[in-house]
Design a protein around this motif. Structure first.
Motif, PDB file in Angstrom:
ATOM      1  N   LEU A   9       0.830  -1.205   0.000  1.00 35.40           N
ATOM      2  CA  LEU A   9       0.000   0.000   0.000  1.00 35.40           C
ATOM      3  C   LEU A   9       0.866   1.257   0.000  1.00 35.40           C
ATOM      4  O   LEU A   9       0.591   2.213  -0.716  1.00 35.40           O
ATOM      5  CB  LEU A   9      -0.938   0.006   1.204  1.00 35.40           C
ATOM      6  N   ARG A  10       1.936   1.243   0.799  1.00 35.11           N
ATOM      7  CA  ARG A  10       2.835   2.402   0.835  1.00 35.11           C
ATOM      8  C   ARG A  10       3.462   2.633  -0.534  1.00 35.11           C
ATOM      9  O   ARG A  10       3.512   3.758  -1.017  1.00 35.11           O
ATOM     10  CB  ARG A  10       3.916   2.212   1.903  1.00 35.11           C
ATOM     11  N   GLU A  11       3.958   1.580  -1.170  1.00 32.37           N
ATOM     12  CA  GLU A  11       4.564   1.702  -2.500  1.00 32.37           C
ATOM     13  C   GLU A  11       3.564   2.235  -3.517  1.00 32.37           C
ATOM     14  O   GLU A  11       3.909   3.012  -4.403  1.00 32.37           O
ATOM     15  CB  GLU A  11       5.108   0.353  -2.969  1.00 32.37           C
ATOM     16  N   LEU A  12       2.320   1.820  -3.388  1.00 31.92           N
ATOM     17  CA  LEU A  12       1.279   2.236  -4.320  1.00 31.92           C
ATOM     18  C   LEU A  12       0.844   3.685  -4.087  1.00 31.92           C
ATOM     19  O   LEU A  12       0.677   4.459  -5.041  1.00 31.92           O
ATOM     20  CB  LEU A  12       0.059   1.307  -4.172  1.00 31.92           C
ATOM     21  N   LEU A  13       0.673   4.060  -2.820  1.00 36.64           N
ATOM     22  CA  LEU A  13       0.062   5.343  -2.496  1.00 36.64           C
ATOM     23  C   LEU A  13       1.050   6.494  -2.300  1.00 36.64           C
ATOM     24  O   LEU A  13       0.716   7.648  -2.556  1.00 36.64           O
ATOM     25  CB  LEU A  13      -0.804   5.192  -1.239  1.00 36.64           C
ATOM     26  N   GLU A  14       2.264   6.190  -1.848  1.00 28.51           N
ATOM     27  CA  GLU A  14       3.211   7.260  -1.538  1.00 28.51           C
ATOM     28  C   GLU A  14       3.506   8.177  -2.731  1.00 28.51           C
ATOM     29  O   GLU A  14       3.521   9.401  -2.566  1.00 28.51           O
ATOM     30  CB  GLU A  14       4.505   6.688  -0.961  1.00 28.51           C
ATOM     31  N   PRO A  15       3.715   7.655  -3.939  1.00 26.12           N
ATOM     32  CA  PRO A  15       3.964   8.567  -5.075  1.00 26.12           C
ATOM     33  C   PRO A  15       2.802   9.532  -5.334  1.00 26.12           C
ATOM     34  O   PRO A  15       3.023  10.697  -5.684  1.00 26.12           O
ATOM     35  CB  PRO A  15       4.177   7.627  -6.259  1.00 26.12           C
ATOM     36  N   LEU A  16       1.581   9.067  -5.129  1.00 26.30           N
ATOM     37  CA  LEU A  16       0.411   9.943  -5.321  1.00 26.30           C
ATOM     38  C   LEU A  16       0.368  11.031  -4.268  1.00 26.30           C
ATOM     39  O   LEU A  16       0.088  12.191  -4.576  1.00 26.30           O
ATOM     40  CB  LEU A  16      -0.883   9.131  -5.268  1.00 26.30           C
ATOM     41  N   VAL A  17       0.644  10.664  -3.034  1.00 29.00           N
ATOM     42  CA  VAL A  17       0.642  11.640  -1.945  1.00 29.00           C
ATOM     43  C   VAL A  17       1.746  12.669  -2.179  1.00 29.00           C
ATOM     44  O   VAL A  17       1.524  13.878  -2.066  1.00 29.00           O
ATOM     45  CB  VAL A  17       0.813  10.932  -0.573  1.00 29.00           C
ATOM     46  N   THR A  18       2.930  12.193  -2.543  1.00 27.01           N
ATOM     47  CA  THR A  18       4.071  13.081  -2.801  1.00 27.01           C
ATOM     48  C   THR A  18       3.775  14.029  -3.959  1.00 27.01           C
ATOM     49  O   THR A  18       4.132  15.205  -3.912  1.00 27.01           O
ATOM     50  CB  THR A  18       5.333  12.240  -3.097  1.00 27.01           C
ATOM     51  N   ARG A  58      -9.268  11.851  -3.336  1.00 28.47           N
ATOM     52  CA  ARG A  58      -9.792  11.439  -4.648  1.00 28.47           C
ATOM     53  C   ARG A  58      -8.741  10.656  -5.439  1.00 28.47           C
ATOM     54  O   ARG A  58      -9.049   9.638  -6.058  1.00 28.47           O
ATOM     55  CB  ARG A  58     -10.254  12.652  -5.450  1.00 28.47           C
ATOM     56  N   ALA A  59      -7.496  11.134  -5.411  1.00 28.97           N
ATOM     57  CA  ALA A  59      -6.420  10.453  -6.144  1.00 28.97           C
ATOM     58  C   ALA A  59      -6.175   9.047  -5.593  1.00 28.97           C
ATOM     59  O   ALA A  59      -6.021   8.085  -6.354  1.00 28.97           O
ATOM     60  CB  ALA A  59      -5.141  11.285  -6.094  1.00 28.97           C
ATOM     61  N   LEU A  60      -6.141   8.925  -4.263  1.00 28.63           N
ATOM     62  CA  LEU A  60      -5.928   7.616  -3.646  1.00 28.63           C
ATOM     63  C   LEU A  60      -7.084   6.677  -3.924  1.00 28.63           C
ATOM     64  O   LEU A  60      -6.877   5.494  -4.214  1.00 28.63           O
ATOM     65  CB  LEU A  60      -5.712   7.768  -2.139  1.00 28.63           C
ATOM     66  N   SER A  61      -8.298   7.189  -3.837  1.00 29.35           N
ATOM     67  CA  SER A  61      -9.479   6.379  -4.091  1.00 29.35           C
ATOM     68  C   SER A  61      -9.472   5.827  -5.516  1.00 29.35           C
ATOM     69  O   SER A  61      -9.734   4.637  -5.743  1.00 29.35           O
ATOM     70  CB  SER A  61     -10.743   7.209  -3.851  1.00 29.35           C
ATOM     71  N   ALA A  62      -9.144   6.679  -6.487  1.00 29.62           N
ATOM     72  CA  ALA A  62      -9.095   6.244  -7.889  1.00 29.62           C
ATOM     73  C   ALA A  62      -8.023   5.169  -8.073  1.00 29.62           C
ATOM     74  O   ALA A  62      -8.264   4.155  -8.750  1.00 29.62           O
ATOM     75  CB  ALA A  62      -8.822   7.440  -8.799  1.00 29.62           C
ATOM     76  N   LYS A  63      -6.854   5.363  -7.468  1.00 32.14           N
ATOM     77  CA  LYS A  63      -5.762   4.393  -7.592  1.00 32.14           C
ATOM     78  C   LYS A  63      -6.137   3.067  -6.955  1.00 32.14           C
ATOM     79  O   LYS A  63      -5.883   1.995  -7.518  1.00 32.14           O
ATOM     80  CB  LYS A  63      -4.489   4.959  -6.955  1.00 32.14           C
ATOM     81  N   LEU A  64      -6.753   3.109  -5.787  1.00 38.53           N
ATOM     82  CA  LEU A  64      -7.164   1.880  -5.109  1.00 38.53           C
ATOM     83  C   LEU A  64      -8.244   1.145  -5.892  1.00 38.53           C
ATOM     84  O   LEU A  64      -8.268  -0.089  -5.927  1.00 38.53           O
ATOM     85  CB  LEU A  64      -7.638   2.190  -3.688  1.00 38.53           C
ATOM     86  N   ASP A  65      -9.142   1.902  -6.544  1.00 37.24           N
ATOM     87  CA  ASP A  65     -10.203   1.286  -7.341  1.00 37.24           C
ATOM     88  C   ASP A  65      -9.653   0.551  -8.557  1.00 37.24           C
ATOM     89  O   ASP A  65     -10.226  -0.447  -8.994  1.00 37.24           O
ATOM     90  CB  ASP A  65     -11.226   2.334  -7.793  1.00 37.24           C
ATOM     91  N   GLU A  66      -8.555   1.024  -9.114  1.00 40.32           N
ATOM     92  CA  GLU A  66      -8.003   0.394 -10.317  1.00 40.32           C
ATOM     93  C   GLU A  66      -7.030  -0.746 -10.000  1.00 40.32           C
ATOM     94  O   GLU A  66      -6.538  -1.404 -10.906  1.00 40.32           O
ATOM     95  CB  GLU A  66      -7.328   1.434 -11.223  1.00 40.32           C
ATOM     96  N   THR A  67      -6.761  -0.977  -8.725  1.00 37.65           N
ATOM     97  CA  THR A  67      -5.877  -2.078  -8.329  1.00 37.65           C
ATOM     98  C   THR A  67      -6.625  -3.008  -7.384  1.00 37.65           C
ATOM     99  O   THR A  67      -7.735  -2.711  -6.949  1.00 37.65           O
ATOM    100  CB  THR A  67      -4.621  -1.547  -7.598  1.00 37.65           C
ATOM    101  N   ASP A  68      -5.999  -4.123  -7.043  1.00 33.16           N
ATOM    102  CA  ASP A  68      -6.600  -5.039  -6.065  1.00 33.16           C
ATOM    103  C   ASP A  68      -5.881  -4.958  -4.718  1.00 33.16           C
ATOM    104  O   ASP A  68      -5.896  -5.894  -3.933  1.00 33.16           O
ATOM    105  CB  ASP A  68      -6.571  -6.468  -6.603  1.00 33.16           C
ATOM    106  N   ALA A  69      -5.278  -3.821  -4.435  1.00 29.93           N
ATOM    107  CA  ALA A  69      -4.480  -3.651  -3.219  1.00 29.93           C
ATOM    108  C   ALA A  69      -5.290  -3.894  -1.944  1.00 29.93           C
ATOM    109  O   ALA A  69      -4.744  -4.349  -0.943  1.00 29.93           O
ATOM    110  CB  ALA A  69      -3.850  -2.263  -3.177  1.00 29.93           C
ATOM    111  N   MET A  70      -6.579  -3.589  -1.977  1.00 27.17           N
ATOM    112  CA  MET A  70      -7.425  -3.792  -0.792  1.00 27.17           C
ATOM    113  C   MET A  70      -8.281  -5.053  -0.912  1.00 27.17           C
ATOM    114  O   MET A  70      -9.126  -5.303  -0.063  1.00 27.17           O
ATOM    115  CB  MET A  70      -8.324  -2.569  -0.573  1.00 27.17           C
ATOM    116  N   GLY A  71      -8.059  -5.827  -1.956  1.00 31.84           N
ATOM    117  CA  GLY A  71      -8.836  -7.050  -2.131  1.00 31.84           C
ATOM    118  C   GLY A  71     -10.228  -6.758  -2.647  1.00 31.84           C
ATOM    119  O   GLY A  71     -10.533  -5.643  -3.088  1.00 31.84           O
ATOM    120  N   ASP A  72     -11.095  -7.772  -2.589  1.00 30.78           N
ATOM    121  CA  ASP A  72     -12.441  -7.645  -3.147  1.00 30.78           C
ATOM    122  C   ASP A  72     -13.466  -7.098  -2.171  1.00 30.78           C
ATOM    123  O   ASP A  72     -14.510  -6.607  -2.571  1.00 30.78           O
ATOM    124  CB  ASP A  72     -12.933  -9.012  -3.656  1.00 30.78           C
TER     125      ASP A  72
END
Length: 166
Positions: A9-18, A58-72
């Motif tokens: 999750l950190r690898e996925l979200l940190e670039p968006l936050v930065t 909004r950016a994190l939500s969109a990224k999480l929706d397009e990946t399976d990082a949080m599962g189903d």
């Protein structure tokens, strides 16, 4: 949350936050009944306003929706800033807490409540408030001397700068 999920999750979200001009401070996944809550804590040297929080959410939500990082399963995303009594764990936290009152747990034992005046690479310069009419005293703390540090909320602090101008 497993370490691998946390790292993922950190690898996925940190670039968006930065990219939003913020630092990713914390990620936490909690189970609340059958639902899960993903809490993301962000901050910056100048703080984060509500517009920045909304944009990064909004950016994190969109990224999480397009990946399976949080599962189903269902989950709720909560994005916020550190609380008023934040724990200081990184050098940048101490810098951001300059001029704030902090409670330190010291490696030598005991506690110290002091105001952070200056932060450098080796440690911090503090001012220990005077008690019962005594003057405040200066004290230097090396980072190695600090076990834990937490910002304290002040409700009745007088602003010295305003007093000096009057």
């Amino acid at each position: 949350m497993s370490t691998t999920q946390s790292e993922r999750l950190r690898e996925l979200l940190e670039p968006l936050v930065t990219s939003q001009g913020l630092d990713l401070e914390e990620i936490e996944v909690d189970s609340v009944g059958r639902k899960r809550v993903l809490r993301v804590v962000v901050d910056s040297d100048t703080g984060a306003d509500l517009d920045q929080i909304a944009d990064v959410s909004r950016a994190l939500s969109a990224k999480l929706d397009e990946t399976d990082a949080m599962g189903d399963g269902e989950y709720t995303l909560e994005v916020g800033t550190p609380g008023a009594e934040r724990l200081l764990t990184e050098h940048r936290h101490y810098v951001r807490a300059t001029d704030r009152l902090v409670k330190f747990q010291l490696a030598e034992g005991g506690e110290l409540v002091a105001r952070i005046l200056k932060v450098d690479d080796e440690g911090i310069d503090t001012e220990v408030p005077g008690v019962k009419g005594r003057k405040a005293t200066a004290r230097r703390l090396a980072f190695d001397d600090i076990v834990r540090a937490r910002v304290q909320v002040e409700f009745s602090r007088k602003d010295n700068k305003k007093e000096e101008e009057a």
